[in-house]
Design an enzyme around this catalytic site. Structure first.
Site, mmCIF file in Angstrom:
data_model
loop_
_atom_site.group_PDB
_atom_site.id
_atom_site.type_symbol
_atom_site.label_atom_id
_atom_site.label_comp_id
_atom_site.label_asym_id
_atom_site.label_seq_id
_atom_site.Cartn_x
_atom_site.Cartn_y
_atom_site.Cartn_z
ATOM 1 N N TYR A 1 32.111 50.027 29.346
ATOM 2 C CA TYR A 1 32.679 49.549 30.608
ATOM 3 C C TYR A 1 32.072 50.270 31.799
ATOM 4 C CZ TYR A 1 36.340 46.965 28.147
ATOM 5 O OH TYR A 1 37.019 46.079 27.353
ATOM 6 N N LYS B 1 60.080 69.629 18.563
ATOM 7 C CA LYS B 1 60.365 68.545 19.507
ATOM 8 C C LYS B 1 59.207 67.555 19.545
ATOM 9 C CE LYS B 1 58.465 71.294 23.289
ATOM 10 N NZ LYS B 1 58.685 71.905 24.610
#
Length: 360
Positions: free
Chosen positions: A255, A35
């Site tokens: 950042y 899956k």
């Protein structure tokens, strides 16, 4: 053009990992779980590598249809089952087996007049509290399913283990005992074990096993490495340095300036980020391989780049190879550093990462 971030897939490792599963469950049939685009490795690519298994399992019907359209003829079970009559029509057309886990599905099956066309797994909820019928409802559901003309062959039974990755947790033997007690006196094939069940719980080895993450060379246990389990990783994630620059003591990197340089060092910028699937929340100190040697991640992961401390590699230069995870740097370790599980990392590889297949 040389790719910035790329994943190398060793599909021969898939066959090795299947062999490990078969050694642990020598008498069981193997339903390979592919899956979520083969856990991020590519649905059709992984199905090709699993050609010798007894059946496939997918989460949703569209995954099964892709396999059928690509020419795969093995039995395919849809673990979430059909949602409505339209889904059921597609399952019949594409010869997909279904898990039946709800009364809504049962009511749809009871309206159908087709004869012996659909393979069915009856799912029992033994404690996962997700999909499945409660044990007290199984007898009635089973009798109603037996009256459904559309069902082909014997009804089979499955459950799903909630805590099998923790060998000390008593819930797994409780689930197995409840499953077996509920089905006492019933005929029909049974399936309990996921990857952790296959590798860690012999009592979970029923007629069918459903290995998933272990097929991709990833340990399902937080305390055991894939090496200890004899598994081979299928995916490695790679990039390269695109800049090398000195940073002075006291300067911040990235950042929000979350990392401040404790002393002058050499900083490397790597062309990979969360836009490629590298985990956004990987902590400072997460290992990265530059020229095959470990260096620490510093500062925040950004969309396209990460930064690493190259103090131990003063001769590093732009273009030098970088591995984010591979045979030498397990994806399980990176997941731990990001407070997540390795499933999320391999499933999270994005479309801009070039996929390269190689053999051992």
């Amino acid at each position: 053009m040389t790719p910035a971030a790329y994943a190398v897939l060793n599909t021969e490792a898939v066959a090795h990992n299947v062999a490990v599963a078969r050694r642990h469950a020598p008498t069981a049939k193997l339903m390979a779980v592919i899956k979520a685009n083969g856990y991020g490795h590519g649905l059709l690519r992984i199905a090709d590598a699993l050609a010798g298994v007894d059946a496939f399992a997918v989460a949703r019907g569209d995954e099964g249809i892709r396999l059928r359209n690509a020419g795969f003829t093995q039995p395919i079970t849809v673990l979430e089952g059909f949602r409505n009559g339209e889904d059921l029509d597609a399952f019949l057309q594409q010869r997909l087996d279904t898990v039946v886990h709800s009364f809504q599905q049962l009511e749809i099956l009871e309206t159908r007049v087709e004869t012996e066309q659909l393979g069915v797994w009856l799912k029992i909820d033994t404690g996962m509290n997700r999909l499945g019928f409660r044990p007290a409802d199984v007898a009635g559901v089973y009798q109603r399913l037996r009256q459904c003309r559309i069902i082909a062959g014997p009804i089979r039974f499955m459950t799903h283990l909630a805590n099998a990755d923790d060998k000390a947790d008593p819930k797994t033997p409780e689930q197995i005992a409840l499953f077996n007690a509920t089905l006492e006196g019933y005929a029909g094939e049974r399936s309990i074990a996921n990857s952790a069940g296959v590798l860690g719980w012999q009592e979970a080895l029923a007629d069918w096993v459903r290995p998933g993450v272990m097929l991709y060379g990833i340990s399902p246990f937080p305390e055991l490495t894939r090496r200890e389990l004899g598994l081979q990783p299928v995916m490695g994630l790679y990039s390269q340095l695109i800049a090398v620059k000195p940073v002075r003591q006291g300067e911040t990197v990235g950042y929000s300036g979350t990392w401040r340089c404790p002393e002058a060092t050499l900083l490397g910028v790597v062309a990979v980020g969360y836009g490629d699937g590298y985990p956004r929340y990987a902590k400072t100190g997460t290992p990265v391989l530059v020229n095959g040697r470990r260096v620490p991640l510093i500062g925040r992961v950004s969309m396209d780049m990460i930064t690493v401390d190259l103090a131990s590699q003063p001769d590093a230069k732009p273009g030098d190879p970088v591995a984010l995870w591979n045979e030498a740097l397990p994806v399980e370790e990176i997941a731990h550093c990001a407070d997540t599980i390795p499933y999320t990392l391999v499933c999270g590889i994005t479309q801009r990462v070039q996929i390269i297949e190689r053999e051992n």
